[in-house]
Design an enzyme around this catalytic site. Structure first.
Site, PDB file in Angstrom:
ATOM      1  N   GLU A 266       0.813  -1.221   0.000  1.00  0.00           N
ATOM      2  CA  GLU A 266       0.000   0.000   0.000  1.00  0.00           C
ATOM      3  C   GLU A 266       0.842   1.265   0.000  1.00  0.00           C
ATOM      4  OE1 GLU A 266      -2.914  -0.295   3.207  1.00  0.00           O
ATOM      5  OE2 GLU A 266      -4.383  -0.953   1.728  1.00  0.00           O
ATOM      6  N   ASP A 339      -9.047  -8.208   2.769  1.00  0.00           N
ATOM      7  CA  ASP A 339      -8.791  -7.186   3.786  1.00  0.00           C
ATOM      8  C   ASP A 339      -9.863  -7.099   4.861  1.00  0.00           C
ATOM      9  OD1 ASP A 339      -7.802  -5.079   5.167  1.00  0.00           O
ATOM     10  OD2 ASP A 339      -7.965  -3.606   3.563  1.00  0.00           O
ATOM     11  N   GLU A 367     -13.344  -1.827  11.503  1.00  0.00           N
ATOM     12  CA  GLU A 367     -13.230  -0.961  10.320  1.00  0.00           C
ATOM     13  C   GLU A 367     -14.338  -1.230   9.308  1.00  0.00           C
ATOM     14  OE1 GLU A 367      -9.498  -1.274   8.246  1.00  0.00           O
ATOM     15  OE2 GLU A 367     -10.166   0.021   6.626  1.00  0.00           O
TER      16      GLU A 367
HETATM   17  C1  BDP Z   1      -6.658  -1.607   5.603  1.00  0.00           C
HETATM   18  C2  BDP Z   1      -6.879  -0.289   6.276  1.00  0.00           C
HETATM   19  C3  BDP Z   1      -5.653   0.560   6.307  1.00  0.00           C
HETATM   20  C4  BDP Z   1      -4.480  -0.234   6.844  1.00  0.00           C
HETATM   21  C5  BDP Z   1      -4.304  -1.520   6.063  1.00  0.00           C
HETATM   22  C6  BDP Z   1      -3.251  -2.432   6.655  1.00  0.00           C
HETATM   23  O1  BDP Z   1      -7.916   0.398   5.605  1.00  0.00           O
HETATM   24  O2  BDP Z   1      -5.920   1.690   7.107  1.00  0.00           O
HETATM   25  O3  BDP Z   1      -3.312   0.510   6.804  1.00  0.00           O
HETATM   26  O4  BDP Z   1      -5.505  -2.242   6.086  1.00  0.00           O
HETATM   27  O5  BDP Z   1      -3.606  -3.416   7.273  1.00  0.00           O
HETATM   28  O6  BDP Z   1      -7.746  -2.418   5.931  1.00  0.00           O
HETATM   29  O7  BDP Z   1      -2.061  -2.175   6.496  1.00  0.00           O
END
Ligand code: BDP
Length: 690
Positions: A266, A339, A367
């Protein structure tokens, strides 16, 4: 005056009106019976804590003598313990503390105390705090960080310490023994002298409760903090920088746990920026902490915008590296391949990495499951994942067993949960969020525990004693415990039903931080894999992501018989159907209904379930203190509205493609699609707390 105040207090207490802000969690104060505690070991702060817990909370026979003994015992593993009605034996001090908490829990929840050994499923049982140095919490819904402050003055106050101590005690009470105290999207600042100073102060407070402190680190710290030209893991200067940093940390915190790393993920920097592999990056860090017994937890949460199917990436990147990681590395794998969605099949990496230590990562903070508004007891979701059979080493290779050392000779075992704590007085925003913190600890200790038992334990410890005088204690079990346990056990499925049933995933609102529906959201030029249409693929032909052998072929990452079972819509379980298949709207389901009707019924059922939760909770009023009763009631009201919004928005949105009528037995929409979309676009980022 004093007398008047006392009478008022007495009156309000007996009427059940005493303010109960939830701060005490499941560790509510008890009227203790007298007890003598004999500690057969050298005195230490940790053992003093254990002794104090017994003296303050003993519910057994008055005048009993309890002995705590440190003794070698081959049946005891890691920080496990042997429990008797008045004795705890362990090979570590932390083991004695966990034994004390188990003894007290059994007394409070009416479970028998037989002579028995209790060993933890995992060596490391960790919370991951996504807390930023400025005090904000990524995906946090319970206020600011308990560790970091906006003013960054680095002054550690008595109030800070008191809170950290309460936090550590709560962790210890459920066997959690580690905390990563900053966000995986790590700031390089965390490794600066000031932040390390505060980290040391935190570690000093957590230590007496057996909780080790870890830090999440940014891979490019040598550049951003150290001024080097590169963060290439094979560069000697980079290695030296990390070695020196590790030395600096361990000088201050000799029992520092180690690093958690989100790299080449990411947009975070990582070894791939230098043409190196995850193993190259992880090994370099592992070597730096190795002399001190430190650990590296390297996350496998990776995907890139070019993938045709994001769900496949982690497996593709990590399986070829199996066996290439140092033995003080654990690869940390999210429960599902995408996720933390309300429902995903387990990640196919579980069991597929056979020569690498692998640990599950769950998300305790909600979340994608309603923030701290919706009531979601996540234990059932984690139980489902842990109990899933991967078949990777024959039948019974469940996720639990392929990660806890039962199947593969893992050097280290661990389980992590993304914490839901914040500065809110009740720690987790929604009072029932506490149950998820509790459940995560209990499952990390024993990955075979059942959610029904966990809910029962938590309710008994969290709500007993809060009953108003109009309710008799004997009614408590029938009128409160039983129905509220059922509510908790059904709560996660209700959310799946009204948000993403039948294998749908990632169709939440992007404009409102993943709360509420957003299947339409796809601004021009946006990365496709960040938009819901990438995941639901709705069109005139049907709906769902084709991950079959004829589609993205993600299904082949699963071991047989699962691959074959998932690949065929006739044998694929309904709950994963649209995860693996793109099916016509009139596809005939196992129920005999069409896919469209089945979808509509699931959405509607979810709404009805929340309405029923409201009724259960309303009837629970005599058994709950006024403050927590009203707080949960208000949250359920908001959730009920949100469930209707999900149902209306998704059915109206998908109806544009299916062109089919919403079945007559489904509650007709009270929103219009245009209205919902317009409202979503203008919604504030943070919804006011209900
Ligand atoms: C996602 C979240 C993000 C996190 C990412 C992670 O939206 O904020 O940084 O996972 O796990 O679900 O690194």
């Amino acid at each position: 005056m004093k007398k008047l105040l006392f009478s008022l207090w007495l009156l309000s207490t007996t009427l059940g009106l005493r303010a109960e802000d939830g701060h005490q969690l499941w560790l509510r104060p008890h009227q203790a019976a007298p007890v003598t505690v004999v500690v057969a070991a050298k005195n230490s702060t940790l053992l003093a804590m254990a002794k104090q817990e017994l003296e303050r909370n003993w519910q057994g026979a008055a005048g009993a003598t309890v002995t705590l003994t440190l003794k070698k015992d081959n049946a005891i593993k890691h920080d496990g313990f042997r429990l008797g009605p008045t004795s705890v034996r362990a090979t570590t001090e932390a083991g004695l503390l966990y034994g004390v908490f188990e003894l007290l829990r059994r007394q409070q929840t009416g479970q028998p105390v037989a002579d028995k050994v209790f060993n933890p499923s995992y060596e490391y049982r960790l919370l991951n705090h996504w807390d930023n140095p400025d005090g904000s919490v990524e995906r946090g819904y319970a206020g600011h960080s308990i560790f970091w402050r906006k003013d960054s003055s680095f002054v550690v106050t008595a109030k800070d310490k008191a809170l950290w101590q309460e936090y550590a005690r709560a962790n210890a009470s459920v066997g959690l023994n580690g905390a990563v105290i900053n966000n995986v999207n790590a700031s390089p600042l965390i490794l600066s002298a000031e932040y390390l100073g505060r980290t040391k102060a935190i570690a000093d407070v957590l230590r007496p409760y057996g909780v080790k402190t870890f830090l999440a680190v940014k891979f490019s710290s040598p550049v951003l903090l150290g001024g080097l030209k590169t963060a290439d893991p094979l560069d000697p200067a980079v290695k030296k920088w990390w070695q020196a940093k590790a030395k600096e940390i361990y000088q201050q915190i000799p029992d520092f746990g180690g690093f958690l790393v989100k790299a080449s993920s990411e947009g975070q920097p990582g070894p791939q920026d230098y043409g190196r592999t995850h193993a190259d990056g992880a090994n370099m860090l592992a070597d730096a902490v190795k002399p001190y017994g430190g650990l590296v937890m390297w996350r496998a949460f990776v995907y890139s915008p070019n993938d045709k199917d994001r769900a496949k990436q982690a497996y593709n990147e990590f399986v070829p590296l199996d066996g290439k990681f140092r033995d003080n590395i654990i690869v940390q794998v999210k429960n599902g391949p995408v996720d933390f969605q309300p429902r995903e099949p387990f990640s196919p990496l579980f069991g597929a990495l056979k020569k690498t230590s692998v640990m599950p990562e769950f998300q305790i903070t909600q979340e994608y499951l309603g923030h701290s508004i919706d009531l979601a007891f996540l234990s059932t979701m984690w139980e489902e994942c842990l109990g899933s059979d991967t078949y990777q080493a024959g039948p019974s290779s469940t996720v639990a067993r392929v990660t806890d050392g039962s199947v593969y000779p893992q050097k280290h075992t661990a389980m992590a949960g993304v914490a839901n704590t914040g500065l809110d007085r009740n720690w987790t925003g929604q009072d029932f969020g506490q149950a998820n913190w509790y459940a995560f600890g209990r499952l990390a200790w024993n990955n075979q525990l059942k959610s029904a038992q966990i809910a029962d334990e938590w309710l008994k410890q969290t709500f007993t004693g809060a009953t108003s005088s109009t309710a008799s204690a004997s009614d408590w079990n029938t009128n409160f415990l039983a129905p509220v346990t059922q509510l908790m056990l059904a709560s996660r499925e209700a959310i799946v039903n009204y948000s993403m049933p039948l294998g749908l995933h990632h169709i939440m609102s992007a404009t409102h931080d993943h709360y509420g529906p957003g299947p339409w959201w796809a601004p021009p030029k946006m990365r496709a894999d960040w938009t819901p249409p990438y995941y639901h693929q709705a069109d005139a032909q049907g709906v769902g992501f084709d991950r079959t052998t004829g589609g993205s072929n993600a299904v082949s990452q699963y071991h047989e018989p699962l691959a074959g079972q998932f690949n065929n819509p006739a044998t694929c379980p309904d709950e994963y159907l649209l995860w693996f298949h793109h099916l016509p709207w009139d596809f005939k389901m196992k129920s005999g209904r069409t896919l469209w009707d089945e979808l509509a019924l699931h959405y509607d059922h979810g709404v009805q379930q929340v309405r029923q939760f409201q009724q259960v909770w309303d009837k629970a009023q005599p058994y709950v203190d006024a403050e927590r009763f009203a707080a949960v009631q208000n949250k359920l009201r908001a959730q009920s509205g949100n469930a209707v919004l999900w149902k209306d928005a998704c059915l109206l949105y998908f109806q544009q493609f299916s062109h089919l009528p919403i079945p007559a037995i489904v509650e007709p929409p009270m929103h219009t699609l245009e209205g919902v979309i317009a409202n979503d676009a203008v919604r504030p980022r943070q919804q006011p707390r209900p």
